[in-house]
Design an enzyme around this catalytic site. Structure first.
Site, mmCIF file in Angstrom:
data_model
loop_
_atom_site.group_PDB
_atom_site.id
_atom_site.type_symbol
_atom_site.label_atom_id
_atom_site.label_comp_id
_atom_site.label_asym_id
_atom_site.label_seq_id
_atom_site.Cartn_x
_atom_site.Cartn_y
_atom_site.Cartn_z
ATOM 1 N N GLU A 39 -76.637 -35.884 34.708
ATOM 2 C CA GLU A 39 -78.066 -35.681 34.933
ATOM 3 C C GLU A 39 -78.635 -36.778 35.835
ATOM 4 O O GLU A 39 -79.828 -36.996 35.880
ATOM 5 C CB GLU A 39 -78.809 -35.644 33.603
ATOM 6 C CG GLU A 39 -78.669 -36.899 32.787
ATOM 7 C CD GLU A 39 -79.320 -36.820 31.424
ATOM 8 O OE1 GLU A 39 -79.674 -37.877 30.897
ATOM 9 O OE2 GLU A 39 -79.476 -35.708 30.890
ATOM 10 N N GLU A 40 -77.754 -37.452 36.557
ATOM 11 C CA GLU A 40 -78.195 -38.532 37.429
ATOM 12 C C GLU A 40 -78.185 -38.078 38.882
ATOM 13 O O GLU A 40 -77.289 -37.364 39.316
ATOM 14 C CB GLU A 40 -77.313 -39.761 37.254
ATOM 15 C CG GLU A 40 -77.479 -40.395 35.893
ATOM 16 C CD GLU A 40 -76.678 -41.669 35.722
ATOM 17 O OE1 GLU A 40 -75.945 -42.062 36.648
ATOM 18 O OE2 GLU A 40 -76.792 -42.275 34.653
#
Length: 128
Positions: A39-40
């Site tokens: 999720e980066e």
């Protein structure tokens, strides 16, 4: 993870796609936004000093928080935390750029999330 656990993986994908659009629309054509991890997102802002990089991150953070994701009947509110590092202003070695930004991101998450944290400028001469 919270979105996936609450609304399912399709909702998580919808959130990532919308966040990618918000980020891409919020930077210049010469800048690069890529998914760096689960999720980066990594953003490379060409020729941008630390103060301006923090301004960009804060503007994007605010926009993300104000833009709920519609997925089926659900309206999913998300926030983002940003870690900022710049070369050669805050790191003197290019290979330290991502680790420094990651440390700043960890601090943002530790400080309660939904915020921007930057690595302070270092002293000394820049090297490559």
């Amino acid at each position: 993870k919270r979105v996936n656990d609450t609304w399912g993986h399709e909702a998580g994908d919808a959130v990532l796609k919308q966040m990618a659009h918000v980020l891409q629309d919020g930077v210049r054509a010469v800048d690069i936004c890529v998914r760096y991890g689960g999720e980066e997102i990594a953003m490379l802002l060409s020729q941008t000093d630390s103060a301006h990089a923090v301004e960009v991150a804060e503007r994007l953070r605010t926009r993300i928080a104000a833009t709920p994701v519609k997925h089926g009947p659900a309206e999913i509110h998300v926030t983002a935390s940003f870690g900022v590092a710049t070369y050669p202003e805050t790191v003197k070695v290019r290979d330290q750029l991502f680790p420094a930004a990651d440390k700043a991101l960890y601090i943002a998450k530790h400080d309660g999330r939904n915020c921007v944290r930057a690595k302070p400028a270092t002293k000394g001469r820049a090297t490559s």
